[in-house]
Write a protein that holds these residues in place. Sequence first.
Motif, mmCIF file in Angstrom:
data_model
loop_
_atom_site.group_PDB
_atom_site.id
_atom_site.type_symbol
_atom_site.label_atom_id
_atom_site.label_comp_id
_atom_site.label_asym_id
_atom_site.label_seq_id
_atom_site.Cartn_x
_atom_site.Cartn_y
_atom_site.Cartn_z
ATOM 1 N N ILE A 127 -2.662 0.780 -3.979
ATOM 2 C CA ILE A 127 -2.692 -0.747 -3.068
ATOM 3 C C ILE A 127 -2.594 -1.639 -4.222
ATOM 4 C CG2 ILE A 127 -3.174 -2.814 -1.499
ATOM 5 C CD1 ILE A 127 -5.363 -1.353 -0.476
ATOM 6 N N VAL A 162 2.543 -1.245 4.347
ATOM 7 C CA VAL A 162 3.254 -0.004 3.675
ATOM 8 C C VAL A 162 3.968 0.515 3.468
ATOM 9 C CG1 VAL A 162 2.198 2.197 4.732
ATOM 10 C CG2 VAL A 162 0.773 0.913 5.183
ATOM 11 N N SER A 163 4.183 1.279 2.449
ATOM 12 C CA SER A 163 5.794 1.930 1.892
ATOM 13 C C SER A 163 5.545 2.288 0.932
ATOM 14 C CB SER A 163 6.695 0.824 1.461
ATOM 15 O OG SER A 163 8.171 1.390 1.198
ATOM 16 N N ALA A 220 0.768 -1.093 -0.178
ATOM 17 C CA ALA A 220 0.069 0.037 0.051
ATOM 18 C C ALA A 220 0.846 1.585 -0.356
ATOM 19 C CB ALA A 220 -0.527 -0.053 0.859
ATOM 20 N N LYS A 221 0.583 2.195 -1.055
ATOM 21 C CA LYS A 221 1.373 3.444 -0.703
ATOM 22 C C LYS A 221 1.327 4.652 0.799
ATOM 23 C CE LYS A 221 1.591 7.921 -3.377
ATOM 24 N NZ LYS A 221 0.693 8.410 -4.444
ATOM 25 N N SER A 222 -0.212 3.636 1.257
ATOM 26 C CA SER A 222 0.224 4.775 2.199
ATOM 27 C C SER A 222 -1.241 4.321 3.358
ATOM 28 C CB SER A 222 -0.196 6.539 2.750
ATOM 29 O OG SER A 222 -2.120 6.609 2.425
ATOM 30 N N ALA A 223 -1.010 4.076 4.748
ATOM 31 C CA ALA A 223 -1.858 3.587 5.729
ATOM 32 C C ALA A 223 -3.235 3.851 5.261
ATOM 33 C CB ALA A 223 -1.086 4.008 7.382
ATOM 34 N N GLU A 274 -2.796 -6.480 -4.106
ATOM 35 C CA GLU A 274 -3.321 -7.181 -3.065
ATOM 36 C C GLU A 274 -4.064 -8.184 -3.142
ATOM 37 O OE1 GLU A 274 -6.358 -4.425 -4.747
ATOM 38 O OE2 GLU A 274 -4.826 -4.695 -4.655
ATOM 39 N N LYS A 276 -3.480 -8.180 5.023
ATOM 40 C CA LYS A 276 -3.327 -6.285 5.395
ATOM 41 C C LYS A 276 -1.755 -6.123 3.938
ATOM 42 C CE LYS A 276 -5.252 -4.471 8.925
ATOM 43 N NZ LYS A 276 -4.664 -3.523 10.143
ATOM 44 N N TYR A 318 5.447 1.101 -3.223
ATOM 45 C CA TYR A 318 4.071 0.875 -4.111
ATOM 46 C C TYR A 318 4.571 1.900 -5.574
ATOM 47 C CZ TYR A 318 -0.046 2.749 -6.006
ATOM 48 O OH TYR A 318 -0.969 2.707 -6.577
#
Length: 88
Positions: free
Chosen positions: A84, A66-67, A48-51, A87, A63, A71
Motif C-alpha cells: 500500500i 485498489v489499482s 493498494a496493489k490488490s484488495a 497509506e 481505505k 501501485y
Amino acid sequence: MRKGLTYGLSFVLLLAVALPVSQETAHAAPKKYKNCTELNKDYKGGVAKSAGVKNKGGKTKYKPFVSAELYKANKSKDRDRDFIACEK
C-alpha cells in the motif's frame, strides 16, 4: 422495414469493429506522483496493489484505492513494503 434495420445495425457494428482503437486511450499510463502529498490529494487512503493486502503500519483513517497499475507506477512510495503506497 425490418431488413433495412438489420442492414443498418450490421453496418454500424462492422464500422465499430473496423475502426482502430487508439493505443493512448486503450492503455493510458498510470500517473506517477512526485511524493505522497501529491498522491494523497487524489487518493486519500493511498494506493493498494490488490484488495486483499493488509496494512502493516498500524491503524489508518481511510481505505486505499485498489489499482495494481497505479501501485506499480508509485511503488517507490511504499516505504514499509506492505503493498500500500502512501497509506493514511
